[in-house]
Design a protein around this motif. Structure first.
Motif, mmCIF file in Angstrom:
data_model
loop_
_atom_site.group_PDB
_atom_site.id
_atom_site.type_symbol
_atom_site.label_atom_id
_atom_site.label_comp_id
_atom_site.label_asym_id
_atom_site.label_seq_id
_atom_site.Cartn_x
_atom_site.Cartn_y
_atom_site.Cartn_z
ATOM 1 N N LEU A 1 0.889 -1.164 0.085
ATOM 2 C CA LEU A 1 -0.011 0.002 0.170
ATOM 3 C C LEU A 1 0.846 1.121 0.030
ATOM 4 C CD1 LEU A 1 -2.976 1.118 0.364
ATOM 5 C CD2 LEU A 1 -2.557 1.052 2.885
ATOM 6 N N LEU A 2 0.521 1.961 -1.053
ATOM 7 C CA LEU A 2 1.718 3.238 -1.093
ATOM 8 C C LEU A 2 0.963 4.680 -0.571
ATOM 9 C CD1 LEU A 2 3.118 2.422 -4.657
ATOM 10 C CD2 LEU A 2 4.097 1.766 -2.554
ATOM 11 N N MET A 3 1.696 5.309 0.088
ATOM 12 C CA MET A 3 1.450 6.426 0.469
ATOM 13 C C MET A 3 1.330 7.599 -0.374
ATOM 14 S SD MET A 3 3.275 8.642 3.787
ATOM 15 C CE MET A 3 4.706 9.165 2.559
ATOM 16 N N ALA A 4 0.285 8.238 -0.498
ATOM 17 C CA ALA A 4 -0.124 9.125 -1.690
ATOM 18 C C ALA A 4 0.137 10.473 -1.342
ATOM 19 C CB ALA A 4 -1.635 8.988 -2.239
ATOM 20 N N LYS A 5 1.476 10.713 -0.818
ATOM 21 C CA LYS A 5 1.674 11.988 -0.365
ATOM 22 C C LYS A 5 3.213 12.019 -0.309
ATOM 23 C CE LYS A 5 1.749 11.680 4.657
ATOM 24 N NZ LYS A 5 0.999 12.367 5.882
ATOM 25 N N ARG A 6 3.886 13.131 -0.323
ATOM 26 C CA ARG A 6 5.478 13.112 -0.449
ATOM 27 C C ARG A 6 5.797 12.480 1.017
ATOM 28 N NH1 ARG A 6 6.200 19.283 -2.747
ATOM 29 N NH2 ARG A 6 5.966 18.671 -5.059
ATOM 30 N N PRO A 7 7.065 11.795 1.165
ATOM 31 C CA PRO A 7 8.122 11.713 0.183
ATOM 32 C C PRO A 7 7.856 10.505 -0.897
ATOM 33 C CG PRO A 7 8.850 10.753 2.110
ATOM 34 C CD PRO A 7 7.338 11.260 2.339
ATOM 35 N N HIS A 8 6.465 9.908 -0.839
ATOM 36 C CA HIS A 8 6.418 8.662 -1.671
ATOM 37 C C HIS A 8 5.506 9.262 -2.843
ATOM 38 C CE1 HIS A 8 7.704 5.526 1.534
ATOM 39 N NE2 HIS A 8 8.653 5.977 1.002
ATOM 40 N N LEU A 9 4.225 8.593 -3.019
ATOM 41 C CA LEU A 9 3.622 8.662 -4.455
ATOM 42 C C LEU A 9 2.787 9.911 -4.416
ATOM 43 C CD1 LEU A 9 3.626 7.532 -7.198
ATOM 44 C CD2 LEU A 9 2.050 5.966 -6.202
ATOM 45 N N SER A 10 3.135 11.137 -4.314
ATOM 46 C CA SER A 10 2.263 12.308 -4.695
ATOM 47 C C SER A 10 2.065 12.471 -5.981
ATOM 48 C CB SER A 10 2.977 13.535 -4.079
ATOM 49 O OG SER A 10 2.404 14.751 -4.478
ATOM 50 N N PRO A 11 0.713 12.889 -6.235
ATOM 51 C CA PRO A 11 0.381 13.091 -7.791
ATOM 52 C C PRO A 11 1.164 14.276 -8.337
ATOM 53 C CG PRO A 11 -1.427 12.812 -6.308
ATOM 54 C CD PRO A 11 -0.511 12.820 -5.537
ATOM 55 N N LEU A 12 1.749 15.261 -7.481
ATOM 56 C CA LEU A 12 2.411 16.328 -7.904
ATOM 57 C C LEU A 12 3.723 15.797 -8.666
ATOM 58 C CD1 LEU A 12 2.131 18.614 -5.057
ATOM 59 C CD2 LEU A 12 0.907 18.931 -7.300
ATOM 60 N N ASP A 13 4.286 14.760 -8.344
ATOM 61 C CA ASP A 13 5.724 14.438 -8.424
ATOM 62 C C ASP A 13 5.842 13.176 -9.568
ATOM 63 O OD1 ASP A 13 6.505 16.285 -6.797
ATOM 64 O OD2 ASP A 13 6.307 14.977 -5.001
ATOM 65 N N PHE A 14 4.646 12.708 -10.065
ATOM 66 C CA PHE A 14 5.016 11.263 -10.527
ATOM 67 C C PHE A 14 4.264 11.532 -11.933
ATOM 68 C CE2 PHE A 14 6.365 9.804 -6.800
ATOM 69 C CZ PHE A 14 7.460 8.880 -6.798
ATOM 70 N N ASP A 15 4.927 11.458 -13.250
ATOM 71 C CA ASP A 15 4.074 11.454 -14.547
ATOM 72 C C ASP A 15 4.335 10.064 -14.788
ATOM 73 O OD1 ASP A 15 6.984 10.911 -15.310
ATOM 74 O OD2 ASP A 15 7.226 12.998 -16.034
ATOM 75 N N GLU A 16 3.529 9.799 -16.219
ATOM 76 C CA GLU A 16 3.385 8.554 -16.625
ATOM 77 C C GLU A 16 4.742 7.858 -16.613
ATOM 78 O OE1 GLU A 16 1.805 6.291 -20.606
ATOM 79 O OE2 GLU A 16 0.614 8.065 -19.617
ATOM 80 N N SER A 17 5.751 8.470 -17.067
ATOM 81 C CA SER A 17 7.178 7.577 -17.209
ATOM 82 C C SER A 17 7.768 7.192 -15.830
ATOM 83 C CB SER A 17 8.304 8.474 -17.833
ATOM 84 O OG SER A 17 8.641 9.517 -16.834
ATOM 85 N N GLN A 18 7.390 7.785 -14.953
ATOM 86 C CA GLN A 18 7.744 7.544 -13.522
ATOM 87 C C GLN A 18 6.896 6.268 -13.042
ATOM 88 O OE1 GLN A 18 7.677 11.585 -12.146
ATOM 89 N NE2 GLN A 18 9.755 11.530 -11.457
#
Length: 293
Positions: A37-54
């Protein structure tokens, strides 16, 4: 039993050791977990930081380590106060919508959400209606991605078992279910077995962490005595050493038809310290505990 590890455990948020997402996925595999289960905020999977390639890189890491993505864990508060001209509810729904999109892209199945922290400036019935309405709309948006929402019994509104049972009934969306945990009912003095039996059929994920309670006191020199101070101090420990009866709780969930994810988290200071070695030890002890069941 399907066991998962919550990335918040290795996010370094309480002075604990930190791993980035891909090393965390590898760590979860090494520790024998089936999903993350991935944390949807920094420093992990924030929508602000991850585009499709990442996101593709994360998907490749999941595939490489034969790890299932359970989903993303959102950090919302549907009762967050703001000036009337600020669309704070829209912002939170947009955040949850993006998390549903990323979860679908990565092959996950659910998104964890909260209700809201209580407000003194809004009548309680209005707070209840607002949370119900927002969960309904978020559920409809999540359904477009084939995602379920797991409402965790954490925030003030509907934190009690009877209340969250009623809340989900009023939301009335097939894909809005419970992320029902034991630690909150335990701390508030509920009967864990009865709660688990009541919520089992509506629960799609449970997040586990065990704790010890330490009573607090204040000394009064004039009476040479102490008075009790509430609430107790609570600190996380291993599944085996904690005071929560997880064996009984999990068995009651299973007896009621629960067949979802058992996710382990270390989301507060731990007895044993903040080192990577202690985090790994506690995670292994969770796996040993689950095998013993």
């Amino acid at each position: 039993m399907k066991t998962g590890l919550f990335s918040v455990s290795y996010a370094g948020l309480w002075g604990q050791a930190r791993l980035d997402l891909i090393p965390f996925i590898q760590k979860a595999a090494e520790l024998g977990f089936q999903g993350v289960l991935l944390m949807a905020k920094r420093p992990h999977l924030s929508p602000l930081d991850f585009d499709e390639s990442q996101l593709i890189q994360i998907k490749q890491a999941l595939d490489m380590h034969k790890m299932q993505l359970i989903g993303l864990a959102c950090y919302n508060d549907f009762l967050l106060p703001a000036a009337s001209e600020i669309p704070v509810q829209d912002m939170q729904m947009a955040y949850i919508d993006q998390c549903c999109r990323m979860t679908s892209f990565l092959g996950g199945e659910l998104v964890r959400v909260f209700t809201g922290y209580a407000r003194n400036d809004l009548p309680f019935p209005k707070q209840w209606e607002q949370v119900v309405s927002l969960l309904q709309e978020c559920g409809e948006r999540a359904a477009r991605y084939g995602i379920k929402l797991a409402v965790q019994n954490h925030h003030d509104l509907a934190v009690g078992t009877e209340a969250i049972h009623l809340l989900l009934a009023e939301v009335g969306r097939d894909n809005v279910k419970a992320g029902y945990d034991a630690w909150s009912p335990f701390l508030r003095g509920e009967n864990l077995t009865e709660g688990a039996q009541k919520m089992a059929s509506q629960t799609i994920m449970t997040i586990a962490a065990n704790y010890l309670r330490f009573p607090r006191y204040a000394y009064h020199a004039e009476s040479v005595n102490y008075t009790r101070v509430e609430p107790d101090f609570v600190k996380a420990t291993s599944m085996q050493a904690g005071a929560i009866d997880y064996a009984g709780f999990f068995k009651a969930l299973q007896a009621g038809g629960f067949d979802g994810w058992y996710v382990y988290e270390m989301c507060s200071p731990l007895i044993g310290g903040p080192s990577l070695e202690n985090l790994d030890r506690k995670a292994r002890e969770f796996q040993e505990f689950m095998k013993s069941l």
